[in-house]
Design a protein around this motif. Structure first.
Motif, PDB file in Angstrom:
ATOM      1  N   GLU A   1       3.473  10.827  -7.485  1.00 12.98           N
ATOM      2  CA  GLU A   1       3.870  11.784  -8.514  1.00 12.98           C
ATOM      3  C   GLU A   1       5.357  12.104  -8.478  1.00 12.98           C
ATOM      4  O   GLU A   1       5.940  12.511  -9.482  1.00 12.98           O
ATOM      5  N   THR A   2       5.988  11.939  -7.330  1.00 16.55           N
ATOM      6  CA  THR A   2       7.403  12.267  -7.198  1.00 16.55           C
ATOM      7  C   THR A   2       8.296  11.059  -7.485  1.00 16.55           C
ATOM      8  O   THR A   2       9.196  11.115  -8.310  1.00 16.55           O
ATOM      9  N   THR A   3       8.017   9.953  -6.827  1.00 19.17           N
ATOM     10  CA  THR A   3       8.881   8.770  -6.946  1.00 19.17           C
ATOM     11  C   THR A   3       8.437   7.807  -8.039  1.00 19.17           C
ATOM     12  O   THR A   3       9.193   6.937  -8.448  1.00 19.17           O
ATOM     13  N   HIS A   4       7.187   7.959  -8.510  1.00 22.67           N
ATOM     14  CA  HIS A   4       6.580   7.064  -9.501  1.00 22.67           C
ATOM     15  C   HIS A   4       6.423   5.634  -8.976  1.00 22.67           C
ATOM     16  O   HIS A   4       6.254   4.705  -9.753  1.00 22.67           O
ATOM     17  N   GLU A   5       6.486   5.472  -7.670  1.00 24.29           N
ATOM     18  CA  GLU A   5       6.237   4.167  -7.077  1.00 24.29           C
ATOM     19  C   GLU A   5       4.734   3.892  -7.043  1.00 24.29           C
ATOM     20  O   GLU A   5       3.928   4.803  -6.864  1.00 24.29           O
ATOM     21  N   VAL A   6       4.375   2.612  -7.207  1.00 27.70           N
ATOM     22  CA  VAL A   6       2.968   2.231  -7.227  1.00 27.70           C
ATOM     23  C   VAL A   6       2.455   2.061  -5.804  1.00 27.70           C
ATOM     24  O   VAL A   6       3.111   1.443  -4.967  1.00 27.70           O
ATOM     25  N   ASP A   7       1.283   2.618  -5.542  1.00 24.32           N
ATOM     26  CA  ASP A   7       0.614   2.406  -4.259  1.00 24.32           C
ATOM     27  C   ASP A   7      -0.471   1.353  -4.480  1.00 24.32           C
ATOM     28  O   ASP A   7      -1.586   1.660  -4.900  1.00 24.32           O
ATOM     29  N   TYR A   8      -0.140   0.096  -4.213  1.00 20.68           N
ATOM     30  CA  TYR A   8      -1.074  -0.998  -4.465  1.00 20.68           C
ATOM     31  C   TYR A   8      -2.271  -0.988  -3.516  1.00 20.68           C
ATOM     32  O   TYR A   8      -3.265  -1.674  -3.771  1.00 20.68           O
ATOM     33  N   ASP A   9      -2.172  -0.216  -2.433  1.00 17.54           N
ATOM     34  CA  ASP A   9      -3.280  -0.145  -1.485  1.00 17.54           C
ATOM     35  C   ASP A   9      -4.272   0.957  -1.831  1.00 17.54           C
ATOM     36  O   ASP A   9      -5.352   1.033  -1.236  1.00 17.54           O
ATOM     37  N   ASP A  10      -3.915   1.812  -2.792  1.00 17.96           N
ATOM     38  CA  ASP A  10      -4.813   2.891  -3.208  1.00 17.96           C
ATOM     39  C   ASP A  10      -5.772   2.347  -4.263  1.00 17.96           C
ATOM     40  O   ASP A  10      -5.381   2.112  -5.410  1.00 17.96           O
ATOM     41  N   LEU A  11      -7.016   2.143  -3.872  1.00 12.82           N
ATOM     42  CA  LEU A  11      -8.027   1.568  -4.772  1.00 12.82           C
ATOM     43  C   LEU A  11      -9.062   2.615  -5.165  1.00 12.82           C
ATOM     44  O   LEU A  11     -10.218   2.287  -5.419  1.00 12.82           O
ATOM     45  N   SER A  12      -8.625   3.875  -5.207  1.00  7.90           N
ATOM     46  CA  SER A  12      -9.556   4.972  -5.471  1.00  7.90           C
ATOM     47  C   SER A  12     -10.118   4.932  -6.891  1.00  7.90           C
ATOM     48  O   SER A  12     -11.214   5.443  -7.137  1.00  7.90           O
ATOM     49  N   ILE A  13      -9.381   4.329  -7.839  1.00  5.84           N
ATOM     50  CA  ILE A  13      -9.877   4.219  -9.208  1.00  5.84           C
ATOM     51  C   ILE A  13     -10.817   3.022  -9.314  1.00  5.84           C
ATOM     52  O   ILE A  13     -11.938   3.124  -9.796  1.00  5.84           O
ATOM     53  N   THR A  14     -10.355   1.888  -8.856  1.00  5.55           N
ATOM     54  CA  THR A  14     -11.132   0.642  -8.849  1.00  5.55           C
ATOM     55  C   THR A  14     -10.341  -0.398  -8.069  1.00  5.55           C
ATOM     56  O   THR A  14      -9.124  -0.282  -7.924  1.00  5.55           O
ATOM     57  N   GLU A  15     -11.044  -1.398  -7.556  1.00  7.60           N
ATOM     58  CA  GLU A  15     -10.354  -2.512  -6.916  1.00  7.60           C
ATOM     59  C   GLU A  15      -9.756  -3.462  -7.949  1.00  7.60           C
ATOM     60  O   GLU A  15      -8.924  -4.303  -7.636  1.00  7.60           O
ATOM     61  N   ASN A  16     -10.195  -3.304  -9.206  1.00  4.47           N
ATOM     62  CA  ASN A  16      -9.708  -4.185 -10.275  1.00  4.47           C
ATOM     63  C   ASN A  16      -8.405  -3.631 -10.851  1.00  4.47           C
ATOM     64  O   ASN A  16      -8.324  -3.256 -12.025  1.00  4.47           O
ATOM     65  N   THR A  17      -7.374  -3.560 -10.016  1.00  2.13           N
ATOM     66  CA  THR A  17      -6.048  -3.155 -10.479  1.00  2.13           C
ATOM     67  C   THR A  17      -5.332  -4.386 -11.018  1.00  2.13           C
ATOM     68  O   THR A  17      -5.445  -5.481 -10.455  1.00  2.13           O
TER      69      THR A  17
END
Length: 234
Positions: free
Chosen positions: A94-110
């Motif tokens: 939320e601060t840096t707007h960098e993507v966390d590719y390891d966060d799969l809390s929404i879905t693994e289909n990123t």
């Protein structure tokens, strides 16, 4: 497009010789990853047509999985995610707007979608000569298939019609463990004719132009418990 062979495949070209390779495969088998090769020119990521003159790309971008994406493992795809790219199902800081590719809390289909121009070695004019090699990709989660096999005409037809792979977590809703699946010609929902029509047309072209065909297992080899890294399958 009458009489031309439309293919669900990626395509690359040797920078020195101009020889081309087609990669067939379902989601998760490695079409995008293997075609993003710094040693080769990228013709296209997903859709091509094989004509009497050679091959050409019919879309202008790439659509890559970005689950656990790192610059070390897939540098070309990682660097392609910049202004002009679209990412979906990912979590941003939320601060840096960098993507966390390891966060799969929404879905693994990123996923990330980006234009071909984001790949430095993409061809400006996405056409190529008749393929020297055609590679059928399969992600075998059971570890039964060998890493690579050279195919006869009959084997090409069989594997192309079968369209086998293992569905992996993140490729479809509800898939949390690898499951075997089949999709004729690696694009069954889009077929207008019987799969054997396309399979025989592919086999005829391979024979006419002296192209070699291979089955490449991008999944598990034996009971190691780990998937083969892209460096090995390349």
């Amino acid at each position: 497009m009458a009489g031309q062979l439309c293919l669900h495949s990626s395509a690359t070209e040797d920078m020195r010789t101009g020889e081309t390779t087609l990669f067939f495969g379902l989601s998760g088998t490695g079409k995008t990853t293997l075609s993003a090769d710094p040693r080769r020119l990228l013709i296209g990521d997903d859709e091509h047509v094989w004509t009497e003159k050679g091959i050409f790309n019919i879309e202008g971008g790439c659509y890559a999985k970005c689950c656990n994406l790192t610059e070390e493992k897939e540098p070309e795809i990682y660097r392609a995610v910049k202004y002009g790219a679209i990412i979906e199902n990912v979590v941003l800081d939320e601060t840096t707007h960098e993507v966390d590719y390891d966060d799969l809390s929404i879905t693994e289909n990123t996923r990330c979608a980006y234009p071909l121009s984001h790949i430095p070695n993409a061809k400006a004019h996405p056409v190529g000569q008749h393929p020297n090699n055609v590679v059928l990709l399969v992600c075998d989660a059971a570890g039964v298939l060998p890493l690579v096999s050279k195919l006869t005409r009959e084997q090409v037809i069989y594997h192309f019609v079968a369209g086998f792979t293992s569905k992996l977590a993140g490729t479809e809703m509800g898939i949390t463990e690898p499951q075997p699946t089949f999709s004729s010609c690696y694009g069954e929902p889009f077929l207008m004719m019987h799969p054997l029509v396309y399979a025989n047309q592919l086999a005829d072209k391979l024979e006419k132009h002296g192209s070699d065909a291979w089955l490449l297992n991008t999944g598990w080899l034996g009971s190691t418990g780990k998937r083969r890294p892209p460096q090995d399958t390349r």
